[in-house]
Design a protein around this motif. Structure first.
Motif, PDB file in Angstrom:
ATOM      1  N   UNK A   6       5.534  -3.411 -17.336  1.00 49.59           N
ATOM      2  CA  UNK A   6       5.055  -3.619 -15.972  1.00 49.59           C
ATOM      3  C   UNK A   6       6.243  -4.129 -15.155  1.00 49.59           C
ATOM      4  N   UNK A 142       8.803   7.327  -4.480  1.00 53.95           N
ATOM      5  CA  UNK A 142       7.622   6.704  -3.865  1.00 53.95           C
ATOM      6  C   UNK A 142       6.761   5.919  -4.847  1.00 53.95           C
ATOM      7  N   UNK A 179       3.245   0.032 -13.976  1.00 50.72           N
ATOM      8  CA  UNK A 179       3.723   0.337 -15.324  1.00 50.72           C
ATOM      9  C   UNK A 179       4.741   1.462 -15.268  1.00 50.72           C
ATOM     10  N   UNK A 259       3.020   7.360   0.093  1.00 48.30           N
ATOM     11  CA  UNK A 259       1.998   6.784  -0.793  1.00 48.30           C
ATOM     12  C   UNK A 259       0.740   6.433   0.008  1.00 48.30           C
ATOM     13  N   UNK A 262      -0.967   9.558   1.222  1.00 45.03           N
ATOM     14  CA  UNK A 262      -1.736  10.214   0.157  1.00 45.03           C
ATOM     15  C   UNK A 262      -3.138   9.599   0.058  1.00 45.03           C
ATOM     16  N   UNK A 263      -3.188   8.261   0.185  1.00 47.99           N
ATOM     17  CA  UNK A 263      -4.509   7.599   0.218  1.00 47.99           C
ATOM     18  C   UNK A 263      -5.349   8.174   1.352  1.00 47.99           C
ATOM     19  N   UNK A 338      -3.865   3.302   5.937  1.00 51.40           N
ATOM     20  CA  UNK A 338      -4.559   4.583   5.770  1.00 51.40           C
ATOM     21  C   UNK A 338      -5.502   4.833   6.949  1.00 51.40           C
TER      22      UNK A 338
ATOM     23  N   UNK B  48       3.820  -9.329  -1.194  1.00 52.45           N
ATOM     24  CA  UNK B  48       2.734  -9.471  -2.160  1.00 52.45           C
ATOM     25  C   UNK B  48       2.520 -10.945  -2.486  1.00 52.45           C
ATOM     26  N   UNK B 164      -1.057  -4.246 -17.566  1.00 57.20           N
ATOM     27  CA  UNK B 164      -0.172  -3.193 -17.065  1.00 57.20           C
ATOM     28  C   UNK B 164      -0.698  -2.734 -15.711  1.00 57.20           C
ATOM     29  N   UNK B 165      -1.065  -3.708 -14.873  1.00 55.29           N
ATOM     30  CA  UNK B 165      -1.583  -3.375 -13.545  1.00 55.29           C
ATOM     31  C   UNK B 165      -2.832  -2.525 -13.653  1.00 55.29           C
ATOM     32  N   UNK B 167      -3.250   0.218 -14.938  1.00 53.73           N
ATOM     33  CA  UNK B 167      -3.402   0.982 -16.181  1.00 53.73           C
ATOM     34  C   UNK B 167      -3.844   0.127 -17.362  1.00 53.73           C
ATOM     35  N   UNK B 220      -2.479  -4.842  -0.937  1.00 52.55           N
ATOM     36  CA  UNK B 220      -2.374  -4.338   0.433  1.00 52.55           C
ATOM     37  C   UNK B 220      -3.639  -3.617   0.876  1.00 52.55           C
ATOM     38  N   UNK B 222      -5.878  -1.967  -0.597  1.00 47.81           N
ATOM     39  CA  UNK B 222      -6.159  -0.637  -1.149  1.00 47.81           C
ATOM     40  C   UNK B 222      -5.296   0.461  -0.554  1.00 47.81           C
ATOM     41  N   UNK B 223      -4.256   0.083   0.162  1.00 48.95           N
ATOM     42  CA  UNK B 223      -3.412   1.099   0.804  1.00 48.95           C
ATOM     43  C   UNK B 223      -2.722   1.960  -0.240  1.00 48.95           C
ATOM     44  N   UNK B 224      -2.430   1.372  -1.372  1.00 44.45           N
ATOM     45  CA  UNK B 224      -1.645   2.090  -2.359  1.00 44.45           C
ATOM     46  C   UNK B 224      -2.497   2.496  -3.545  1.00 44.45           C
ATOM     47  N   UNK B 225      -2.937   3.733  -3.550  1.00 45.62           N
ATOM     48  CA  UNK B 225      -3.601   4.226  -4.747  1.00 45.62           C
ATOM     49  C   UNK B 225      -2.521   4.538  -5.770  1.00 45.62           C
ATOM     50  N   UNK B 226      -2.886   4.614  -7.042  1.00 50.30           N
ATOM     51  CA  UNK B 226      -1.868   4.964  -8.034  1.00 50.30           C
ATOM     52  C   UNK B 226      -1.200   6.294  -7.679  1.00 50.30           C
ATOM     53  N   UNK B 227       0.095   6.388  -7.938  1.00 47.65           N
ATOM     54  CA  UNK B 227       0.829   7.624  -7.651  1.00 47.65           C
ATOM     55  C   UNK B 227       0.366   8.720  -8.593  1.00 47.65           C
ATOM     56  N   UNK B 228       0.617   9.958  -8.207  1.00 48.16           N
ATOM     57  CA  UNK B 228       0.299  11.050  -9.128  1.00 48.16           C
ATOM     58  C   UNK B 228      -0.476  12.124  -8.411  1.00 48.16           C
TER      59      UNK B 228
END
Lengths: 352, 228
Positions: A6, A142, A179, A259, A262-263, A338, B48, B164-165, B167, B220, B222-228
């Protein structure tokens, strides 16, 4: 299962640089990237590398130049005002065809500005950064995983094209924790026959120099370098197109703003609004062909940045009037939400 | 879980989860009907941070005292003078302290070490073995001793915070048990509790300590959803 850690963005950059074979870090503290230096101060001695806290940013980048000239994978890290100080030597690095990696975790500007996140150094990073005819490769991660992956890529590209590479992040990416799986350690570095490592009486000296007495000689060298830039444009433009195929509105954004965008895209899609995201990963070379393709179904483009509109110019150049391009920006250390993005998208949709 | 002195300090390595844990702990005390004030003594972290939770905590009736320039555009490590008065009045209400990371962050506590020690305190070493420089018990113990030297106060317990946040899974928590126990042996400190995100199915028996259910508060909005 791969071993996960992490990590803060800044820590991921530092550890990934070590994995990429970087053995020279030269820095000077500035918020919000000081953790890179703090991490390196601990780790470099453990791997037999060199960590130097220089007396200034200018000194640090000149140490990078020295290390790079000797063939070492060298790194410096700073944030916006510190990068301005490094500018002169970055031009020298480009002029000497020296590979090196420079991290800019952007903060608000201009001037001393502030320590909160920003993307207002896009012009600086992509339009040459200092005097003279040259370009830099600019990578824009990002996520914390991409910070690690792109650090490996940055060193690889720097060596392949013999060019300085900028890793352009911002304070938010540097401080957020996710992570991460680190790329495997680089065991052997590419051979650098040009490096100033001592002739040992066996070869003519390698001279690292940016002064050319004859103008035609300098012109020929710059022309040769611009051929390399053409190759980079052809081969290295990177991007992510997310739900772009059927999008009525296409958002363009990079780095941590992508990022957030994307939300917003996901929320819009949940409401049945066809929105997509085009995310340039290399800011130079800018993925203009890919953007033109991704924008085909869109009625309008919305460029979102933490600046007053800088990437906006490259988006407009790439589309060359084919689509209307709108802009949403926050600056001064403010971060777009967002909700503001969704509201702007809905307004544009009504208007079109 | 732990006994009830007036002052609870959350300290530990950078990014071990002190702020999130301190906020969850203050909310837990409040739910039990206690008066709580949260002192944010983090003077090293620009983002944060607790000040981002001030509104949420105020809604729940928890006062938060933050560094004067927290969340602004400048980097001035100054703590407001009200902190001293609140610590001197310890006993009127429960005080939860969120300290900055590493020995650097812990230095801010030194100035109050005397008043804290005389009021009676517990100091928890927040331990996440998935963080850099914390993956072996030896490294984590070294960090613990550095913090004690800087803070001029000694730890009383370990607060295990294996994650692990986003995850984090049941396996993440269970795999950490061995590390936490090793740190407990090295330091001679008991594990006060294992913090586990709500919804992760783990029992107290499985981690061999009491459980402290927590929510992730710092994201934040919920501004940052997991990347991917």
């Amino acid at each position: 299962m791969a071993h996960k850690v992490l990590a803060k963005g800044n820590e991921a950059l530092a550890e990934a640089a070590i994995a990429a074979g970087c053995r020279g870090f030269f820095g000077y503290p500035i918020t919000p990237q000081t953790d890179v230096a703090a991490y390196m101060a601990r780790r470099m001695p453990q791997v037999g590398g060199v960590y130097v806290q220089a007396e200034s940013e200018i000194s640090a980048i000149n140490m990078v130049m020295g290390a790079a000239a000797a063939g070492v994978r060298a790194l410096t890290s700073s944030s916006s005002p510190g990068i301005s100080l490094k500018a002169e030597t970055i031009s020298y690095l480009a002029a000497c065809d020296l590979p090196a990696v420079i991290i800019n975790m952007q903060r608000a500007g201009p001037g001393l500005g502030g320590i909160q996140p920003s993307q207002a150094d896009y012009f600086q990073a992509t339009k040459g950064l200092a005097h003279g005819d040259f370009h830099l490769i600019v990578l824009a991660p990002y996520s914390v995983q991409e910070l690690a992956d792109f650090m490996a890529l940055a060193f690889e590209l720097a060596d392949r094209y013999r060019t300085p590479v900028i890793l352009l992040g911002d304070g938010m990416l540097g401080q957020m924790m996710e992570p991460v799986v680190f790329p495997p350690s680089v065991e052997s570095l590419p051979e650098k026959s040009w490096a100033a490592t001592g002739t040992k009486g066996k070869r003519p000296p390698n001279i690292i120099n940016s002064l050319y007495i004859q103008p035609d000689e300098l012109e020929a060298l710059v022309l040769e370098r611009f051929k390399r830039y053409e190759t980079m444009k052809q081969q290295e433009a990177r991007f992510e197109a997310f739900l772009a195929d059927d999008a009525e509105i296409l958002i363009t954004a990079y780095g941590s703003t992508a990022r957030i965008a994307k939300s917003a895209v996901l929320t819009c899609r949940e409401q049945g609004v066809r929105v997509g995201l085009f995310r340039p990963i290399t800011l130079w070379p800018f993925p203009d062909t890919a953007l033109r393709q991704a924008a085909q179904s869109a009625n309008a483009i919305l460029c979102v940045e933490m600046s007053m509109g800088q990437m906006l110019e490259d988006v407009r150049l790439a589309l060359n009037g084919a689509k209307p391009v709108h802009f949403l920006g926050r600056t001064g250390g403010m971060i777009p939400t967002p909700t503001e993005i969704i509201e702007t998208v809905l307004r544009l949709r009504e208007g079109s | 879980m732990i006994h009830s002195p007036y002052i609870t300090v959350f300290a530990g390595l950078f990014g071990s989860g002190k702020t999130n844990l301190a906020a969850n702990y203050a909310m837990h005390l409040k739910r039990r009907g206690e008066e709580v004030v949260l002192l944010d003594m983090d003077v090293v972290n620009p983002l944060f941070r607790m000040s981002e939770l001030s509104a949420l905590l105020a809604e729940k009736g928890i006062a938060v005292i933050t560094p004067s320039y927290a969340g602004t555009n400048i980097d001035i490590p100054a703590l407001p003078c009200t902190m001293e008065g609140i610590l001197q009045d310890a006993g009127k209400r429960r005080i939860v302290i969120d300290l900055g990371g590493d020995d650097i962050g812990a230095t801010a506590l030194w100035r109050y070490a005397g008043v804290i020690a005389s009021a009676g305190y517990e100091m928890l070493y927040v331990y996440n073995c998935y963080r850099p420089f914390a993956q072996t018990a030896q490294e984590a113990h070294l960090g613990m001793m550095e913090i004690e030297r800087a803070a001029r106060l000694t730890f009383t317990h370990i607060a295990a915070n294996p994650n692990l946040g986003e995850e984090t899974t049941r396996e993440t928590v269970l795999f950490a048990k061995r590390q936490t126990e090793a740190l407990s042996r090295l330091s001679g400190l008991e594990v006060a509790f294992t913090a586990v995100m709500e919804g992760i199915p783990v029992s107290a028996e499985e981690v061999a300590s009491s459980l402290f259910p927590i929510q992730i508060l710092l994201n934040r909005a919920g501004a940052l959803r997991p990347a991917g």
